[in-house]
Design a protein around this motif. Structure first.
Motif, PDB file in Angstrom:
ATOM      1  N   LYS A   1       0.849  -1.188   0.000  1.00 44.13           N
ATOM      2  CA  LYS A   1       0.000   0.000   0.000  1.00 44.13           C
ATOM      3  C   LYS A   1       0.885   1.238   0.000  1.00 44.13           C
ATOM      4  O   LYS A   1       1.761   1.381   0.843  1.00 44.13           O
ATOM      5  CB  LYS A   1      -0.915   0.010   1.225  1.00 44.13           C
ATOM      6  N   VAL A   2       0.655   2.124  -0.963  1.00 42.92           N
ATOM      7  CA  VAL A   2       1.463   3.333  -1.084  1.00 42.92           C
ATOM      8  C   VAL A   2       0.542   4.544  -1.154  1.00 42.92           C
ATOM      9  O   VAL A   2      -0.357   4.603  -2.002  1.00 42.92           O
ATOM     10  CB  VAL A   2       2.348   3.300  -2.347  1.00 42.92           C
TER      11      VAL A   2
ATOM     12  N   ASP B   1      -5.499  12.255  -0.719  1.00 45.75           N
ATOM     13  CA  ASP B   1      -6.771  11.748  -1.235  1.00 45.75           C
ATOM     14  C   ASP B   1      -6.626  10.483  -2.068  1.00 45.75           C
ATOM     15  O   ASP B   1      -7.616   9.964  -2.584  1.00 45.75           O
ATOM     16  CB  ASP B   1      -7.455  12.818  -2.106  1.00 45.75           C
ATOM     17  N   CYS B   2      -5.404   9.994  -2.225  1.00 48.59           N
ATOM     18  CA  CYS B   2      -5.183   8.919  -3.197  1.00 48.59           C
ATOM     19  C   CYS B   2      -4.128   7.943  -2.686  1.00 48.59           C
ATOM     20  O   CYS B   2      -3.077   8.356  -2.196  1.00 48.59           O
ATOM     21  CB  CYS B   2      -4.741   9.542  -4.523  1.00 48.59           C
ATOM     22  N   PHE B   3      -4.416   6.638  -2.800  1.00 51.76           N
ATOM     23  CA  PHE B   3      -3.399   5.637  -2.497  1.00 51.76           C
ATOM     24  C   PHE B   3      -3.561   4.442  -3.431  1.00 51.76           C
ATOM     25  O   PHE B   3      -4.614   4.233  -4.045  1.00 51.76           O
ATOM     26  CB  PHE B   3      -3.437   5.203  -1.026  1.00 51.76           C
TER      27      PHE B   3
ATOM     28  N   GLY C   1      -2.844  -3.387  -7.206  1.00 50.42           N
ATOM     29  CA  GLY C   1      -3.507  -3.296  -8.499  1.00 50.42           C
ATOM     30  C   GLY C   1      -4.701  -2.377  -8.554  1.00 50.42           C
ATOM     31  O   GLY C   1      -5.309  -2.199  -9.618  1.00 50.42           O
ATOM     32  N   ARG C   2      -5.054  -1.774  -7.431  1.00 42.78           N
ATOM     33  CA  ARG C   2      -6.188  -0.841  -7.394  1.00 42.78           C
ATOM     34  C   ARG C   2      -5.717   0.543  -6.956  1.00 42.78           C
ATOM     35  O   ARG C   2      -4.877   0.668  -6.068  1.00 42.78           O
ATOM     36  CB  ARG C   2      -7.269  -1.317  -6.422  1.00 42.78           C
ATOM     37  N   LEU C   3      -6.306   1.538  -7.570  1.00 45.30           N
ATOM     38  CA  LEU C   3      -6.043   2.920  -7.198  1.00 45.30           C
ATOM     39  C   LEU C   3      -7.283   3.455  -6.494  1.00 45.30           C
ATOM     40  O   LEU C   3      -8.394   3.367  -7.028  1.00 45.30           O
ATOM     41  CB  LEU C   3      -5.735   3.746  -8.445  1.00 45.30           C
ATOM     42  N   PHE C   4      -7.096   3.965  -5.291  1.00 46.43           N
ATOM     43  CA  PHE C   4      -8.203   4.491  -4.495  1.00 46.43           C
ATOM     44  C   PHE C   4      -8.072   6.006  -4.426  1.00 46.43           C
ATOM     45  O   PHE C   4      -7.046   6.534  -3.992  1.00 46.43           O
ATOM     46  CB  PHE C   4      -8.182   3.895  -3.090  1.00 46.43           C
ATOM     47  N   ARG C   5      -9.134   6.696  -4.861  1.00 48.82           N
ATOM     48  CA  ARG C   5      -9.112   8.154  -4.864  1.00 48.82           C
ATOM     49  C   ARG C   5     -10.429   8.664  -4.306  1.00 48.82           C
ATOM     50  O   ARG C   5     -11.492   8.382  -4.866  1.00 48.82           O
ATOM     51  CB  ARG C   5      -8.886   8.686  -6.276  1.00 48.82           C
ATOM     52  N   GLN C   6     -10.323   9.361  -3.188  1.00 49.72           N
ATOM     53  CA  GLN C   6     -11.497   9.826  -2.453  1.00 49.72           C
ATOM     54  C   GLN C   6     -12.395   8.618  -2.164  1.00 49.72           C
ATOM     55  O   GLN C   6     -11.962   7.681  -1.515  1.00 49.72           O
ATOM     56  CB  GLN C   6     -12.189  10.937  -3.235  1.00 49.72           C
TER      57      GLN C   6
ATOM     58  N   VAL D   1       9.815  15.596 -18.275  1.00 45.63           N
ATOM     59  CA  VAL D   1      11.065  16.355 -18.219  1.00 45.63           C
ATOM     60  C   VAL D   1      11.593  16.434 -19.646  1.00 45.63           C
ATOM     61  O   VAL D   1      12.090  15.450 -20.191  1.00 45.63           O
ATOM     62  CB  VAL D   1      12.093  15.680 -17.291  1.00 45.63           C
ATOM     63  N   LYS D   2      11.445  17.583 -20.252  1.00 47.96           N
ATOM     64  CA  LYS D   2      11.691  17.749 -21.682  1.00 47.96           C
ATOM     65  C   LYS D   2      13.068  17.236 -22.099  1.00 47.96           C
ATOM     66  O   LYS D   2      14.089  17.612 -21.533  1.00 47.96           O
ATOM     67  CB  LYS D   2      11.550  19.221 -22.069  1.00 47.96           C
ATOM     68  N   GLY D   3      13.050  16.353 -23.084  1.00 44.06           N
ATOM     69  CA  GLY D   3      14.287  15.824 -23.635  1.00 44.06           C
ATOM     70  C   GLY D   3      14.921  14.717 -22.815  1.00 44.06           C
ATOM     71  O   GLY D   3      15.916  14.121 -23.239  1.00 44.06           O
ATOM     72  N   LEU D   4      14.349  14.418 -21.640  1.00 35.74           N
ATOM     73  CA  LEU D   4      14.957  13.413 -20.761  1.00 35.74           C
ATOM     74  C   LEU D   4      14.033  12.233 -20.477  1.00 35.74           C
ATOM     75  O   LEU D   4      14.458  11.089 -20.524  1.00 35.74           O
ATOM     76  CB  LEU D   4      15.385  14.062 -19.439  1.00 35.74           C
ATOM     77  N   GLY D   5      12.770  12.497 -20.161  1.00 37.14           N
ATOM     78  CA  GLY D   5      11.861  11.404 -19.826  1.00 37.14           C
ATOM     79  C   GLY D   5      10.760  11.881 -18.899  1.00 37.14           C
ATOM     80  O   GLY D   5      10.216  12.970 -19.067  1.00 37.14           O
ATOM     81  N   TYR D   6      10.474  11.080 -17.864  1.00 43.52           N
ATOM     82  CA  TYR D   6       9.404  11.405 -16.921  1.00 43.52           C
ATOM     83  C   TYR D   6       9.912  11.287 -15.488  1.00 43.52           C
ATOM     84  O   TYR D   6      10.851  10.540 -15.195  1.00 43.52           O
ATOM     85  CB  TYR D   6       8.213  10.462 -17.110  1.00 43.52           C
ATOM     86  N   CYS D   7       9.237  12.012 -14.599  1.00 42.11           N
ATOM     87  CA  CYS D   7       9.567  11.957 -13.177  1.00 42.11           C
ATOM     88  C   CYS D   7       8.265  11.853 -12.396  1.00 42.11           C
ATOM     89  O   CYS D   7       7.337  12.642 -12.609  1.00 42.11           O
ATOM     90  CB  CYS D   7      10.340  13.209 -12.758  1.00 42.11           C
ATOM     91  N   PHE D   8       8.192  10.863 -11.505  1.00 46.32           N
ATOM     92  CA  PHE D   8       6.992  10.670 -10.684  1.00 46.32           C
ATOM     93  C   PHE D   8       7.170  11.385  -9.355  1.00 46.32           C
ATOM     94  O   PHE D   8       8.134  11.149  -8.630  1.00 46.32           O
ATOM     95  CB  PHE D   8       6.735   9.184 -10.437  1.00 46.32           C
ATOM     96  N   LYS D   9       6.219  12.251  -9.032  1.00 44.59           N
ATOM     97  CA  LYS D   9       6.265  13.023  -7.798  1.00 44.59           C
ATOM     98  C   LYS D   9       5.115  12.599  -6.888  1.00 44.59           C
ATOM     99  O   LYS D   9       3.952  12.708  -7.262  1.00 44.59           O
ATOM    100  CB  LYS D   9       6.135  14.522  -8.093  1.00 44.59           C
ATOM    101  N   ALA D  10       5.462  12.102  -5.712  1.00 50.84           N
ATOM    102  CA  ALA D  10       4.450  11.817  -4.702  1.00 50.84           C
ATOM    103  C   ALA D  10       4.424  12.973  -3.716  1.00 50.84           C
ATOM    104  O   ALA D  10       5.455  13.596  -3.447  1.00 50.84           O
ATOM    105  CB  ALA D  10       4.759  10.508  -3.983  1.00 50.84           C
ATOM    106  N   CYS D  11       3.262  13.263  -3.168  1.00 47.95           N
ATOM    107  CA  CYS D  11       3.115  14.427  -2.286  1.00 47.95           C
ATOM    108  C   CYS D  11       3.325  14.084  -0.823  1.00 47.95           C
ATOM    109  O   CYS D  11       3.074  14.904   0.052  1.00 47.95           O
ATOM    110  CB  CYS D  11       1.736  15.055  -2.478  1.00 47.95           C
ATOM    111  N   VAL D  12       3.739  12.851  -0.523  1.00 50.59           N
ATOM    112  CA  VAL D  12       3.978  12.455   0.870  1.00 50.59           C
ATOM    113  C   VAL D  12       5.343  11.824   0.977  1.00 50.59           C
ATOM    114  O   VAL D  12       5.935  11.439  -0.010  1.00 50.59           O
ATOM    115  CB  VAL D  12       2.903  11.460   1.361  1.00 50.59           C
TER     116      VAL D  12
END
Length: 216
Positions: free
Chosen positions: A123-124, A129-131, A135-140, A205-216
């Motif tokens: 569990k992450v 409001d979201c975890f 395999g399931r995403l829970f939002r609100q 991230v332009k020219g490089l790829g993607y970055c995942f940001k978690a707020c916790v």
């Protein structure tokens, strides 16, 4: 079945070969080094799902290597493997951010169990409001069942939060041996995840790829 990408730092050539061969036969891709300086160079440049680090190696020892990487906010799960059995070394390893500690000699099956345990996403919490859980995403008050690829993609991002991930690296890990997959396929799946998570969590991230940001 492809299980992920591992990095192995072990200076004993025989043990290095034995561990790498076993893990490759178990479904992992394994990249390795025999000294701490080379390990640090690779780990600063490439993305892995988990690191296996022998503590006493030529050059930088693995305590120093992990300390440098953690200071750079690279939080890849890490298992220390070592002949050191004293409590001081054990405490130091976990203080620096190790996920597990395996004493030599060890059984290869036990190593595999520990690796697979660390790679399971339980569990992450993504934001208040979201975890995500199994395999399931829970939002609100809603829950969403992710497709197989959305699940793999999100779990890859969760293992590498706050790291810039090149497009080709993401494709290699999520689609592995499924043939030719282009960047448009990746963009489609990211678009789907953004609809569920919010755009702020998966940043381009332009020219490089993607970055995942978690707020916790």
């Amino acid at each position: 079945m492809y299980k992920g990408r591992l990095f192995l730092l072990e200076d004993d050539p025989l043990l290095h070969h034995m561990v790498a061969e076993f893990l490759e036969q178990s479904g992992f891709e394994v990249r390795g080094a025999y000294d701490g300086d080379r390990a640090l160079e690779i780990l600063n440049q490439e993305v892995f799902d988990l690191w296996l680090l022998d503590i006493q190696v030529p050059g930088l020892d693995s305590f120093e290597t992990l300390q440098v990487l953690r200071q750079s906010h690279i939080n890849t799960p890490t298992i220390f493997i070592s002949v050191l059995k004293d409590m001081v070394s054990l405490k130091k390893a976990f203080h620096l951010g190790a996920s597990d500690y395996l004493k030599k000699p060890f059984d290869l099956e036990e190593l595999l169990i520990r690796i697979e345990r660390l790679l399971i996403i339980q569990k992450v919490t993504i934001n208040e409001d979201c975890f995500y859980e199994q395999g399931r995403l829970f939002r609100q008050d809603q829950s969403f069942i992710l497709s197989a690829k959305e699940k793999q993609l999100l779990e890859f991002f969760l293992h590498h939060k706050n790291q810039i991930l090149p497009n080709d690296q993401i494709i290699a890990n999520v689609w592995s041996y499924e043939g030719s997959v282009d960047h448009s396929t990746l963009r489609t799946h990211i678009k789907n995840l953004r609809k569920l998570l919010g755009k702020e969590h998966i940043q381009n991230v332009k020219g490089l790829g993607y970055c995942f940001k978690a707020c916790v």
